[in-house]
Write a protein that holds these residues in place. Structure first.
Motif, PDB file in Angstrom:
ATOM      1  N   ALA A 674      -1.883   4.808 -13.674  1.00  0.00           N
ATOM      2  CA  ALA A 674      -2.246   3.773 -14.630  1.00  0.00           C
ATOM      3  C   ALA A 674      -1.272   2.607 -14.526  1.00  0.00           C
ATOM      4  CB  ALA A 674      -2.244   4.343 -16.053  1.00  0.00           C
ATOM      5  N   GLY A 675      -1.814   1.408 -14.393  1.00  0.00           N
ATOM      6  CA  GLY A 675      -0.981   0.208 -14.331  1.00  0.00           C
ATOM      7  C   GLY A 675      -0.407  -0.097 -12.963  1.00  0.00           C
ATOM      8  N   GLU A 676      -0.577   0.798 -11.986  1.00  0.00           N
ATOM      9  CA  GLU A 676      -0.014   0.574 -10.651  1.00  0.00           C
ATOM     10  C   GLU A 676      -0.936  -0.318  -9.838  1.00  0.00           C
ATOM     11  OE1 GLU A 676       1.223   3.112  -6.651  1.00  0.00           O
ATOM     12  OE2 GLU A 676       0.504   4.122  -8.443  1.00  0.00           O
ATOM     13  N   GLU A 677      -0.374  -1.266  -9.146  1.00  0.00           N
ATOM     14  CA  GLU A 677      -1.144  -2.192  -8.323  1.00  0.00           C
ATOM     15  C   GLU A 677      -0.731  -2.031  -6.876  1.00  0.00           C
ATOM     16  OE1 GLU A 677      -1.032  -6.854  -7.976  1.00  0.00           O
ATOM     17  OE2 GLU A 677      -2.067  -6.254  -9.811  1.00  0.00           O
ATOM     18  N   LYS A 678      -1.637  -1.553  -6.055  1.00  0.00           N
ATOM     19  CA  LYS A 678      -1.337  -1.342  -4.645  1.00  0.00           C
ATOM     20  C   LYS A 678      -1.732  -2.565  -3.826  1.00  0.00           C
ATOM     21  CE  LYS A 678      -1.628   3.688  -4.553  1.00  0.00           C
ATOM     22  NZ  LYS A 678      -2.242   4.851  -3.884  1.00  0.00           N
ATOM     23  N   PRO A 679      -1.134  -2.732  -2.638  1.00  0.00           N
ATOM     24  CA  PRO A 679      -1.505  -3.872  -1.801  1.00  0.00           C
ATOM     25  C   PRO A 679      -2.971  -3.805  -1.404  1.00  0.00           C
ATOM     26  CG  PRO A 679       0.531  -2.860  -1.032  1.00  0.00           C
ATOM     27  CD  PRO A 679      -0.049  -1.942  -2.057  1.00  0.00           C
ATOM     28  N   GLN A 680      -3.565  -4.967  -1.265  1.00  0.00           N
ATOM     29  CA  GLN A 680      -4.959  -5.012  -0.866  1.00  0.00           C
ATOM     30  C   GLN A 680      -5.118  -4.614   0.601  1.00  0.00           C
ATOM     31  OE1 GLN A 680      -6.799  -8.691  -1.736  1.00  0.00           O
ATOM     32  NE2 GLN A 680      -8.837  -8.083  -1.052  1.00  0.00           N
ATOM     33  N   LEU A 681      -4.122  -4.968   1.427  1.00  0.00           N
ATOM     34  CA  LEU A 681      -4.185  -4.634   2.849  1.00  0.00           C
ATOM     35  C   LEU A 681      -2.828  -4.117   3.304  1.00  0.00           C
ATOM     36  CD1 LEU A 681      -5.621  -4.706   5.632  1.00  0.00           C
ATOM     37  CD2 LEU A 681      -4.738  -7.033   5.899  1.00  0.00           C
ATOM     38  N   GLN A 682      -2.840  -2.998   4.003  1.00  0.00           N
ATOM     39  CA  GLN A 682      -1.596  -2.438   4.523  1.00  0.00           C
ATOM     40  C   GLN A 682      -1.876  -1.824   5.895  1.00  0.00           C
ATOM     41  OE1 GLN A 682       0.256   0.289   1.835  1.00  0.00           O
ATOM     42  NE2 GLN A 682       2.262   0.103   2.789  1.00  0.00           N
ATOM     43  N   VAL A 683      -1.148  -2.306   6.907  1.00  0.00           N
ATOM     44  CA  VAL A 683      -1.315  -1.821   8.277  1.00  0.00           C
ATOM     45  C   VAL A 683       0.029  -1.304   8.763  1.00  0.00           C
ATOM     46  CG1 VAL A 683      -1.971  -2.396  10.641  1.00  0.00           C
ATOM     47  CG2 VAL A 683      -3.139  -3.495   8.723  1.00  0.00           C
ATOM     48  N   ASN A 684       0.069  -0.088   9.300  1.00  0.00           N
ATOM     49  CA  ASN A 684       1.307   0.503   9.810  1.00  0.00           C
ATOM     50  C   ASN A 684       1.077   1.056  11.206  1.00  0.00           C
ATOM     51  OD1 ASN A 684       3.013   0.205   7.466  1.00  0.00           O
ATOM     52  ND2 ASN A 684       1.727   1.748   6.482  1.00  0.00           N
ATOM     53  N   TYR A 685       2.083   0.849  12.058  1.00  0.00           N
ATOM     54  CA  TYR A 685       2.088   1.448  13.384  1.00  0.00           C
ATOM     55  C   TYR A 685       3.417   2.155  13.553  1.00  0.00           C
ATOM     56  CZ  TYR A 685       2.525   1.922  18.455  1.00  0.00           C
ATOM     57  OH  TYR A 685       2.712   2.418  19.708  1.00  0.00           O
ATOM     58  N   GLY A 686       3.370   3.395  14.039  1.00  0.00           N
ATOM     59  CA  GLY A 686       4.602   4.154  14.212  1.00  0.00           C
ATOM     60  C   GLY A 686       4.591   4.971  15.480  1.00  0.00           C
ATOM     61  N   GLY A 694       1.639   6.760  19.785  1.00  0.00           N
ATOM     62  CA  GLY A 694       1.692   5.828  18.677  1.00  0.00           C
ATOM     63  C   GLY A 694       0.562   6.091  17.702  1.00  0.00           C
ATOM     64  N   VAL A 695       0.839   5.901  16.423  1.00  0.00           N
ATOM     65  CA  VAL A 695      -0.146   6.143  15.373  1.00  0.00           C
ATOM     66  C   VAL A 695      -0.360   4.846  14.603  1.00  0.00           C
ATOM     67  CG1 VAL A 695      -0.703   7.467  13.302  1.00  0.00           C
ATOM     68  CG2 VAL A 695       0.560   8.550  15.168  1.00  0.00           C
ATOM     69  N   LEU A 696      -1.626   4.413  14.500  1.00  0.00           N
ATOM     70  CA  LEU A 696      -1.990   3.205  13.766  1.00  0.00           C
ATOM     71  C   LEU A 696      -2.755   3.594  12.510  1.00  0.00           C
ATOM     72  CD1 LEU A 696      -2.170   0.079  13.688  1.00  0.00           C
ATOM     73  CD2 LEU A 696      -4.350   0.292  14.899  1.00  0.00           C
ATOM     74  N   THR A 697      -2.279   3.145  11.348  1.00  0.00           N
ATOM     75  CA  THR A 697      -2.914   3.456  10.069  1.00  0.00           C
ATOM     76  C   THR A 697      -3.372   2.158   9.429  1.00  0.00           C
ATOM     77  OG1 THR A 697      -1.404   5.313   9.805  1.00  0.00           O
ATOM     78  CG2 THR A 697      -2.591   4.576   7.838  1.00  0.00           C
TER      79      THR A 697
END
Length: 697
Positions: A674-686, A694-697
């Protein structure tokens, strides 16, 4: 002076030497010995072959390099003894002057009977005096003029050549040495003062090519020429006896060289020196086939150098540096570089160096403080390319710049290695006040973009954390603006801050490095005409995006264009160079990025009236990159909110949001607390390490 059986190098020269010496019975009233030498006009005619002949004679008379090495120790000792002020030196006083009305030098080549250049100097005055307190040397040259083979002025001084006033002389050079035990010691043992007035150069490429050819021919070693005579007989041992054996000569030369080096180091540790220099005006017109290409002008340059036992200090300022375009008479932007406010100095600087053995060593070896006033740069790719082509084709400038670039590159390479080990550290503080970059569409077009780069401040500092020595950099840019020339802003008041930290390792290995770039709110406003203006500037002036297919760099097949260097190396089975014992963190973030597109207002009477058409906004976009010594790589991209609004539809009461951030009415976004606001877009590569997938999320 005549070349045997051939032409005269110099003729009909008159000399007059006069001297006055006071004869006294007691030594109470000492008066200096006055000597004056007057020389009539010197007219010198010199061929390139005669320069080579003079070199051969000089090598024979002077005895070559062995005698020069033999006398080096005596020169150092003489320099030190001139500052001792002992009784013998105090008993001798002399004033001497050398005067001649003028000298003219004509340079010829063996192939042409006409001179390639003629150089004339007028009213040369040299003064030399010795007292018990030290020595004084003064050189004055009233004027200089140089003509090419066709009678065109190549160099000319600007001043009153008939005046003997020092203020009207072209060059005034003064040198003084002061005995350390002098009663009125000024705080330095040796000083140089150069006062250079005004000199204008017409830098003709054809004349320069002939002069360079003359110099190369004169200094070239002729085939079949006799070698310099053997001068080993001039070498003496420590007892002053001649040495014939080469082994004994080498030993004696080594003794002299070692003693000279020791004396030079000891003298430098004690010597305090001051050097001042000033140039009122130095102007050069670069010419091709008699037509001007560019004009470079430097004015009001002053510099002061002070050397002490524990370091040195250099201060200076440059009044202005102007570059003008002479290649296009129809250009509306003739001045390509210059001050915006001519009442200020374009550059002021202070450079200090510190001896590592000094008690006041601040933890770094040098410090540079530089401030640059607001300058205006008009960038035209055509003019830059033409200037580069001229420099590349002109033999003297290209040769000097090539050697300078090589020396700078070699010095930078050595300095970088020392810097990684924590040696030769330099503290820097540079401030650039509102540099202005003007980007015209064409030379004859009034349409242009103006980029005000704001106030730029670069500085660094050093800190110690445990056993680690860390260097911190900070680059700040305040209030950048982009404007259509004489009209509205496309972007304004943008701030940028770059923070860097890196570990200085004693063994030169890579430590950690961290980079953080933050940008304030970026609000850009573009109308249809401004988009066309930007495209015209890029296509007609800059041209770096409009290369032909033959000029473009083609990526190898299978290589991703958007991949990072670390990812590319990992795909090739290679580790990045930075990963050898090093860790790198990099981050870039923007508070918000907003782009508003405008169109002409419907039904408006004024063609300049406009209204918003579409607005695109990104909140807190950021990019991060991390590289660890294990080979692990992580790349991330985050956008908190994205929004695209069709403003015309919104104002008409229609659905204007093309894209927006969606939130649940209850409990924040679905899947979160409740009340938490997550990013609209998130891209990760590791990638966990070498050989891992390599892993792309």
């Amino acid at each position: 002076l005549q070349e045997g059986g051939k032409s005269y190098l110099m003729e009909a020269v008159d000399l007059q030497l006069t001297g006055n010496r006071l004869l006294v019975s007691d030594g109470a009233s000492r008066k200096p010995l006055d000597v004056e030498l007057q020389i009539s006009d010197l007219n010198i005619l010199l061929f390139d072959r005669q320069v080579y002949l003079l070199r051969q004679i000089a090598a024979t008379v002077l005895g070559g390099s062995d005698r020069a090495a033999d006398s080096q120790g005596a020169q150092v000792e003489a320099q030190g003894s001139s500052l001792k002020g002992d009784a013998e030196a105090a008993s001798f006083m002399m004033n001497s002057r050398v005067l001649f009305q003028g000298a003219t030098l004509m340079l010829h080549t063996s192939e042409s009977p006409y001179p390639i250049a003629t150089c004339s100097v007028r009213d040369v005055n040299t003064q030399f005096s010795v007292t018990g307190k030290g020595t004084d040397v003064v050189l004055q040259i009233a004027s200089l003029e140089m003509m090419d083979g066709k009678g065109r002025t190549f160099a000319s001084s600007m001043g009153n050549t008939s005046s003997a006033d020092a203020e009207q002389q072209l060059v005034v050079l003064k040198h003084r040495t002061v005995a350390p035990d002098s009663k009125d010691h000024p705080g330095y043992d040796s000083s140089w003062d150069l006062d250079f007035r005004s000199l204008v150069l017409n830098w003709n490429d054809k004349t320069i090519a002939l002069l360079v050819e003359f110099g190369e021919e004169a200094l070239r070693n002729k085939e079949g020429g006799e070698a310099a005579p053997n001068t080993s007989q001039h070498v003496v041992n420590s007892e002053g006896k001649p040495v014939s054996s080469s082994r004994e000569g080498d030993k004696a030369g080594g003794e002299v060289a070692n003693k000279s080096a020791e004396n030079a180091v000891a003298l430098k540790a004690k010597l305090k020196m001051q050097v001042t220099a000033s140039i009122q005006l130095l102007s050069a017109v670069l010419m091709r086939d008699g037509d001007g290409v560019a004009k470079l002008e430097m004015s009001a340059l002053t510099c002061k150098y002070e050397l002490g036992a524990h370091g040195s200090k250099t201060t200076g300022k440059l009044g202005n540096f102007v570059v003008e375009d002479l290649s296009r008479p129809d250009t509306l932007f003739q001045e390509k570089l210059g001050l915006r406010d001519t009442s200020r100095s374009v550059v002021e600087f202070e450079l200090s160096t510190y001896s590592a053995s000094g008690a006041e060593h601040p933890g770094y070896d040098s410090m540079l403080v530089l401030e640059m006033s607001s300058t205006r740069l008009v960038y035209m790719k055509r003019f830059v390319d033409e200037l580069r082509a001229y420099i590349a084709a002109e033999p003297l400038i290209s040769g000097i710049m090539g050697k300078t670039a090589s020396a700078v590159a070699e010095s930078a390479k050595k300095a970088a290695g020392h810097h990684r080990r924590g040696q030769g550290l330099a503290k820097v503080r540079c401030k650039l006040v509102n540099p202005l970059v003007v980007l015209p569409v064409e030379d004859s077009s009034e349409e242009h973009l103006v980029a005000d780069l704001g106030e730029i401040l670069l500085e660094n500092r050093f800190s110690t954390e445990g056993e680690k020595r860390i260097e911190h950099f900070e680059v700040g840019v305040k209030a950048m603006n982009l404007q259509e020339g004489g009209k509205s802003h496309l972007m304004e008041n943008v701030d940028v801050k770059l923070l860097c930290s890196r570990e200085l390792s004693q063994d030169g290995s890579s430590g950690f490095a961290e980079i953080d770039l933050t940008v304030s709110d970026v609000c850009a406003h573009f109308s249809e005409s401004q988009v066309l203006l930007v495209a015209s500037v890029q296509r007609r002036n800059l041209g770096f995006l409009s290369q032909s297919a033959d000029d473009q760099t083609i990526e190898p097949q299978g290589r991703k264009l958007a991949s990072t260097p670390a990812m590319d190396l990992a795909e090739d089975g290679m580790e990045p160079e930075s990963s050898a014992g090093g860790v790198l963190f990099a981050k870039m973030g923007i508070s918000s990025l907003q782009l508003t597109c405008y169109s002409q207002k419907l039904g408006a009477l004024n063609a300049g009236e406009r209204e918003p058409h579409t607005r695109v906004q990104c909140v807190n976009p950021s990019v991060s990159y991390a590289l660890f010594d294990t080979g692990e790589v992580t790349v991330g991209c985050t956008v908190s909110k994205m929004e695209v609004v069709h403003e015309e539809a919104k104002q008409a009461g229609l659905l204007g949001h093309v894209l927006r951030y969606y939130e649940e009415e209850r409990g924040g976004r679905q899947g979160g607390q409740a009340g938490e606001e997550k990013p609209q877009l998130q891209v990760n590569y590791g990638k966990q390490g070498k050989g891992a997938e390599g892993v792309l999320t």
